[in-house]
Scaffold this motif. Structure first.
Motif, PDB file in Angstrom:
ATOM      1  N   TRP A 205      -2.983   6.091   4.664  1.00 17.72           N
ATOM      2  CA  TRP A 205      -3.778   4.979   4.279  1.00 17.72           C
ATOM      3  C   TRP A 205      -4.762   4.964   5.378  1.00 17.72           C
ATOM      4  O   TRP A 205      -4.389   5.019   6.572  1.00 17.72           O
ATOM      5  CB  TRP A 205      -2.907   3.804   4.210  1.00 17.72           C
ATOM      6  CG  TRP A 205      -3.675   2.531   3.703  1.00 17.72           C
ATOM      7  CD1 TRP A 205      -4.018   2.232   2.603  1.00 17.72           C
ATOM      8  CD2 TRP A 205      -4.255   1.651   4.897  1.00 17.72           C
ATOM      9  NE1 TRP A 205      -4.886   0.938   2.765  1.00 17.72           N
ATOM     10  CE2 TRP A 205      -4.976   0.772   4.149  1.00 17.72           C
ATOM     11  CE3 TRP A 205      -4.129   1.406   6.230  1.00 17.72           C
ATOM     12  CZ2 TRP A 205      -5.789  -0.437   4.879  1.00 17.72           C
ATOM     13  CZ3 TRP A 205      -4.840   0.484   6.849  1.00 17.72           C
ATOM     14  CH2 TRP A 205      -5.371  -0.487   5.868  1.00 17.72           C
ATOM     15  N   ARG A 206      -6.098   4.824   4.819  1.00 16.73           N
ATOM     16  CA  ARG A 206      -7.278   4.636   5.689  1.00 16.73           C
ATOM     17  C   ARG A 206      -8.165   3.499   5.269  1.00 16.73           C
ATOM     18  O   ARG A 206      -8.151   3.217   4.092  1.00 16.73           O
ATOM     19  CB  ARG A 206      -8.140   5.950   5.579  1.00 16.73           C
ATOM     20  CG  ARG A 206      -7.511   7.051   6.549  1.00 16.73           C
ATOM     21  CD  ARG A 206      -8.617   7.931   6.634  1.00 16.73           C
ATOM     22  NE  ARG A 206      -8.102   9.227   7.662  1.00 16.73           N
ATOM     23  CZ  ARG A 206      -8.539  10.515   7.467  1.00 16.73           C
ATOM     24  NH1 ARG A 206      -9.219  10.730   6.575  1.00 16.73           N
ATOM     25  NH2 ARG A 206      -8.035  11.363   8.137  1.00 16.73           N
ATOM     26  N   ALA A 207      -8.639   2.802   6.314  1.00 17.92           N
ATOM     27  CA  ALA A 207      -9.641   1.655   5.918  1.00 17.92           C
ATOM     28  C   ALA A 207     -10.699   1.623   7.091  1.00 17.92           C
ATOM     29  O   ALA A 207     -10.593   2.068   8.145  1.00 17.92           O
ATOM     30  CB  ALA A 207      -8.827   0.184   6.001  1.00 17.92           C
TER      31      ALA A 207
ATOM     32  N   VAL B  14     -12.272  -5.357   5.781  1.00 15.55           N
ATOM     33  CA  VAL B  14     -12.398  -3.931   5.045  1.00 15.55           C
ATOM     34  C   VAL B  14     -13.556  -3.605   4.088  1.00 15.55           C
ATOM     35  O   VAL B  14     -13.695  -4.400   3.147  1.00 15.55           O
ATOM     36  CB  VAL B  14     -11.091  -4.087   4.172  1.00 15.55           C
ATOM     37  CG1 VAL B  14     -10.758  -2.689   3.607  1.00 15.55           C
ATOM     38  CG2 VAL B  14      -9.612  -3.741   5.305  1.00 15.55           C
TER      39      VAL B  14
ATOM     40  N   HIS C  25     -13.801  -0.293   2.843  1.00 19.34           N
ATOM     41  CA  HIS C  25     -13.402   0.941   1.884  1.00 19.34           C
ATOM     42  C   HIS C  25     -11.820   0.832   2.351  1.00 19.34           C
ATOM     43  O   HIS C  25     -11.605   1.041   3.598  1.00 19.34           O
ATOM     44  CB  HIS C  25     -14.274   1.978   2.083  1.00 19.34           C
ATOM     45  CG  HIS C  25     -13.739   3.143   1.354  1.00 19.34           C
ATOM     46  ND1 HIS C  25     -13.920   3.316  -0.155  1.00 19.34           N
ATOM     47  CD2 HIS C  25     -13.102   4.233   1.566  1.00 19.34           C
ATOM     48  CE1 HIS C  25     -13.250   4.460  -0.392  1.00 19.34           C
ATOM     49  NE2 HIS C  25     -12.835   5.096   0.536  1.00 19.34           N
ATOM     50  N   GLU C  26     -11.188   1.351   1.437  1.00 17.26           N
ATOM     51  CA  GLU C  26      -9.733   1.981   1.880  1.00 17.26           C
ATOM     52  C   GLU C  26      -9.229   2.690   0.583  1.00 17.26           C
ATOM     53  O   GLU C  26      -9.837   3.008  -0.623  1.00 17.26           O
ATOM     54  CB  GLU C  26      -8.611   0.826   1.798  1.00 17.26           C
ATOM     55  CG  GLU C  26      -8.428  -0.064   0.801  1.00 17.26           C
ATOM     56  CD  GLU C  26      -7.419  -1.228   0.861  1.00 17.26           C
ATOM     57  OE1 GLU C  26      -6.179  -0.870   1.071  1.00 17.26           O
ATOM     58  OE2 GLU C  26      -7.818  -2.372   0.684  1.00 17.26           O
ATOM     59  N   GLU C  27      -8.367   3.770   1.042  1.00 17.72           N
ATOM     60  CA  GLU C  27      -7.676   4.722   0.433  1.00 17.72           C
ATOM     61  C   GLU C  27      -6.547   5.128   0.718  1.00 17.72           C
ATOM     62  O   GLU C  27      -6.152   5.266   1.981  1.00 17.72           O
ATOM     63  CB  GLU C  27      -8.887   5.874   0.236  1.00 17.72           C
ATOM     64  CG  GLU C  27      -8.948   6.685   1.590  1.00 17.72           C
ATOM     65  CD  GLU C  27     -10.001   7.873   1.562  1.00 17.72           C
ATOM     66  OE1 GLU C  27     -10.633   8.022   0.623  1.00 17.72           O
ATOM     67  OE2 GLU C  27      -9.906   8.651   2.569  1.00 17.72           O
TER      68      GLU C  27
ATOM     69  N   SER D 246      -6.351   4.397  10.567  1.00 21.73           N
ATOM     70  CA  SER D 246      -5.345   5.107   9.819  1.00 21.73           C
ATOM     71  C   SER D 246      -4.079   4.950   9.901  1.00 21.73           C
ATOM     72  O   SER D 246      -3.701   4.727  11.143  1.00 21.73           O
ATOM     73  CB  SER D 246      -5.650   6.563   9.919  1.00 21.73           C
ATOM     74  OG  SER D 246      -7.088   6.891   9.710  1.00 21.73           O
TER      75      SER D 246
ATOM     76  N   ARG E 157     -12.364   3.022  11.574  1.00 24.76           N
ATOM     77  CA  ARG E 157     -11.539   3.424  10.801  1.00 24.76           C
ATOM     78  C   ARG E 157     -10.240   3.489  11.219  1.00 24.76           C
ATOM     79  O   ARG E 157      -9.814   4.208  12.238  1.00 24.76           O
ATOM     80  CB  ARG E 157     -11.879   4.982  10.297  1.00 24.76           C
ATOM     81  CG  ARG E 157     -10.937   5.516   9.228  1.00 24.76           C
ATOM     82  CD  ARG E 157     -11.525   6.739   8.504  1.00 24.76           C
ATOM     83  NE  ARG E 157     -11.595   7.958   9.571  1.00 24.76           N
ATOM     84  CZ  ARG E 157     -12.395   9.136   9.379  1.00 24.76           C
ATOM     85  NH1 ARG E 157     -12.940   9.180   8.182  1.00 24.76           N
ATOM     86  NH2 ARG E 157     -12.302   9.941  10.365  1.00 24.76           N
TER      87      ARG E 157
ATOM     88  N   LEU F 221     -13.620  -0.476   8.478  1.00 24.63           N
ATOM     89  CA  LEU F 221     -14.037  -1.790   8.948  1.00 24.63           C
ATOM     90  C   LEU F 221     -15.151  -1.971   9.328  1.00 24.63           C
ATOM     91  O   LEU F 221     -16.143  -1.177   9.944  1.00 24.63           O
ATOM     92  CB  LEU F 221     -13.238  -2.401   9.991  1.00 24.63           C
ATOM     93  CG  LEU F 221     -11.637  -2.112   9.611  1.00 24.63           C
ATOM     94  CD1 LEU F 221     -10.915  -2.622  10.930  1.00 24.63           C
ATOM     95  CD2 LEU F 221     -10.938  -2.721   8.438  1.00 24.63           C
TER      96      LEU F 221
ATOM     97  N   ARG G 272       0.776  -1.254   0.061  1.00 29.68           N
ATOM     98  CA  ARG G 272       0.127   0.072  -0.095  1.00 29.68           C
ATOM     99  C   ARG G 272       0.832   1.298  -0.060  1.00 29.68           C
ATOM    100  O   ARG G 272       0.412   2.333  -0.629  1.00 29.68           O
ATOM    101  CB  ARG G 272      -0.915   0.017   1.174  1.00 29.68           C
ATOM    102  CG  ARG G 272      -1.995  -1.258   1.245  1.00 29.68           C
ATOM    103  CD  ARG G 272      -2.830  -1.137   0.221  1.00 29.68           C
ATOM    104  NE  ARG G 272      -4.019  -2.043   0.329  1.00 29.68           N
ATOM    105  CZ  ARG G 272      -4.045  -3.707   0.499  1.00 29.68           C
ATOM    106  NH1 ARG G 272      -2.950  -4.114   0.056  1.00 29.68           N
ATOM    107  NH2 ARG G 272      -5.057  -3.960   0.560  1.00 29.68           N
TER     108      ARG G 272
END
Length: 92
Positions: free
Chosen positions: A64-66, A74, A76-78, A56, A54, A68, A21
């Motif tokens: 990076w954040r996900a 997970v 969503h992640e970004e 981070s 969340r 749960l 990531r």
């Protein structure tokens, strides 16, 4: 990404996937972890977000954040690249 919880409730992330990531080798990720340059936080959802968390992780200007679900899967992640503040501009 596989995210588990240890008996103390702490989150355990797969280092191979986390290194990917951040665009790092596992050796570089471990070096950053040893030096304390990776900062993490967990936020617990409330109200309409109850049951979510969340996670981070920040390394330098990379965040990076996900998000749960209640099963720690997970949803969503970004990855975000944070920009420096320009003098006279409000902080981001």
């Amino acid at each position: 990404m596989l995210i588990e919880r240890d008996p103390n409730g702490d989150f355990i992330l797969d280092s191979t996937e986390l290194a990917e990531r951040f665009g790092l080798s596992q050796a570089d990720l471990r070096r950053h972890m040893r030096h304390g340059s990776i900062v993490s936080s967990v936020e617990i959802g409330t109200a309409e977000h109850a049951g979510t968390k969340r996670v981070s992780l920040r390394l330098g200007n990379r965040l990076w954040r996900a998000v749960l679900n209640d099963e720690n899967e997970v949803q969503h992640e970004e990855m975000t690249i944070l920009r420096r503040n320009t003098p006279g501009q409000p902080p981001r």
